[in-house]
Every structure is written in C-alpha cells, then in structure tokens.
Design a protein around this motif. Structure first.
Motif, PDB file in Angstrom:
ATOM      1  N   ALA A   1       5.540 -14.179  47.755  1.00 23.63           N
ATOM      2  CA  ALA A   1       4.256 -14.848  47.568  1.00 23.63           C
ATOM      3  C   ALA A   1       4.059 -15.929  48.632  1.00 23.63           C
ATOM      4  O   ALA A   1       2.977 -16.046  49.213  1.00 23.63           O
ATOM      5  CB  ALA A   1       4.165 -15.445  46.178  1.00 23.63           C
ATOM      6  N   LEU A   2       5.085 -16.709  48.902  1.00 24.86           N
ATOM      7  CA  LEU A   2       4.993 -17.756  49.928  1.00 24.86           C
ATOM      8  C   LEU A   2       4.781 -17.146  51.310  1.00 24.86           C
ATOM      9  O   LEU A   2       3.967 -17.641  52.097  1.00 24.86           O
ATOM     10  CB  LEU A   2       6.250 -18.626  49.924  1.00 24.86           C
ATOM     11  N   GLU A   3       5.489 -16.054  51.618  1.00 25.29           N
ATOM     12  CA  GLU A   3       5.317 -15.379  52.903  1.00 25.29           C
ATOM     13  C   GLU A   3       3.897 -14.845  53.039  1.00 25.29           C
ATOM     14  O   GLU A   3       3.291 -14.961  54.109  1.00 25.29           O
ATOM     15  CB  GLU A   3       6.325 -14.239  53.047  1.00 25.29           C
TER      16      GLU A   3
ATOM     17  N   GLU B   1       1.531 -17.783  53.746  1.00 23.75           N
ATOM     18  CA  GLU B   1       1.684 -18.250  55.121  1.00 23.75           C
ATOM     19  C   GLU B   1       1.030 -17.283  56.100  1.00 23.75           C
ATOM     20  O   GLU B   1       0.369 -17.703  57.058  1.00 23.75           O
ATOM     21  CB  GLU B   1       3.161 -18.436  55.449  1.00 23.75           C
ATOM     22  N   GLU B   2       1.180 -15.999  55.855  1.00 24.01           N
ATOM     23  CA  GLU B   2       0.568 -14.995  56.731  1.00 24.01           C
ATOM     24  C   GLU B   2      -0.954 -15.067  56.649  1.00 24.01           C
ATOM     25  O   GLU B   2      -1.644 -14.994  57.663  1.00 24.01           O
ATOM     26  CB  GLU B   2       1.048 -13.587  56.334  1.00 24.01           C
TER      27      GLU B   2
ATOM     28  N   LEU C   1      -3.523 -15.976  59.731  1.00 25.12           N
ATOM     29  CA  LEU C   1      -4.631 -15.111  60.120  1.00 25.12           C
ATOM     30  C   LEU C   1      -5.957 -15.864  60.089  1.00 25.12           C
ATOM     31  O   LEU C   1      -6.793 -15.684  60.976  1.00 25.12           O
ATOM     32  CB  LEU C   1      -4.703 -13.881  59.205  1.00 25.12           C
ATOM     33  N   VAL C   2      -6.143 -16.723  59.095  1.00 18.79           N
ATOM     34  CA  VAL C   2      -7.372 -17.507  59.016  1.00 18.79           C
ATOM     35  C   VAL C   2      -7.445 -18.467  60.194  1.00 18.79           C
ATOM     36  O   VAL C   2      -8.496 -18.639  60.815  1.00 18.79           O
ATOM     37  CB  VAL C   2      -7.438 -18.266  57.673  1.00 18.79           C
ATOM     38  N   ASP C   3      -6.327 -19.111  60.530  1.00 18.22           N
ATOM     39  CA  ASP C   3      -6.302 -20.043  61.666  1.00 18.22           C
ATOM     40  C   ASP C   3      -6.616 -19.333  62.973  1.00 18.22           C
ATOM     41  O   ASP C   3      -7.240 -19.928  63.863  1.00 18.22           O
ATOM     42  CB  ASP C   3      -4.944 -20.742  61.761  1.00 18.22           C
ATOM     43  N   GLN C   4      -6.226 -18.091  63.118  1.00 14.52           N
ATOM     44  CA  GLN C   4      -6.526 -17.331  64.343  1.00 14.52           C
ATOM     45  C   GLN C   4      -8.017 -17.099  64.502  1.00 14.52           C
ATOM     46  O   GLN C   4      -8.523 -17.054  65.602  1.00 14.52           O
ATOM     47  CB  GLN C   4      -5.825 -15.962  64.321  1.00 14.52           C
ATOM     48  N   ASP C   5      -8.721 -16.948  63.397  1.00 17.07           N
ATOM     49  CA  ASP C   5     -10.148 -16.652  63.431  1.00 17.07           C
ATOM     50  C   ASP C   5     -11.007 -17.890  63.672  1.00 17.07           C
ATOM     51  O   ASP C   5     -12.167 -17.779  64.019  1.00 17.07           O
ATOM     52  CB  ASP C   5     -10.603 -15.971  62.135  1.00 17.07           C
ATOM     53  N   ARG C   6     -10.439 -19.073  63.483  1.00 26.53           N
ATOM     54  CA  ARG C   6     -11.204 -20.305  63.666  1.00 26.53           C
ATOM     55  C   ARG C   6     -11.348 -20.611  65.158  1.00 26.53           C
ATOM     56  O   ARG C   6     -10.400 -20.454  65.928  1.00 26.53           O
ATOM     57  CB  ARG C   6     -10.496 -21.470  62.983  1.00 26.53           C
TER      58      ARG C   6
END
Length: 62
Positions: free
Chosen positions: A45-47, A50-51, A55-60
């Motif tokens: 769940a933690l992994e 984090e993933e 992925l969200v940070d890449q899209d920003r």
C-alpha cells in the motif's frame, strides 16, 4: 460458454469473447486496474501511494 462481458454466444475467433469489441473492453479493464485485487500488505500500500505521488508530480508543470 458465454462471453464474460456481454453474456452473448462466443465466437471461436475471439474466444472466450463474442467479438473484438468485448475483447477490447476486457483488455481496457485490465489496463485500467479494474480487475486489481485489494491487498492487505501495508508495504504494498505504501509503495502504491508513493508511485501514485511520483506519477502525479511528473504531470505537474515545473
């Protein structure tokens, strides 16, 4: 045997589905994660969280 998507008669060409459309619907469910099983493992769940954050940070925009 009936098609697992629409319950129609299967076509040997697309077995176990009745058509390419139903086969594509099934593939789409696999790719979107609709068939995923929930996990009780906290590390998984933690992994996953984090993933998702990565992925969200890449899209920003920067």
């Amino acid at each position: 045997m009936s098609c697992p998507i629409c319950s129609g008669d299967t076509d040997p060409k697309f077995r176990p589905f009745c058509s390419k459309r139903c086969a594509d619907v099934d593939l789409s469910k696999w790719l979107s994660g609709s068939y995923a099983l929930p996990s009780e493992d906290e590390d998984e769940a933690l992994e996953a969280l984090e993933e998702m954050e990565r992925l969200v940070d890449q899209d920003r925009p920067h």
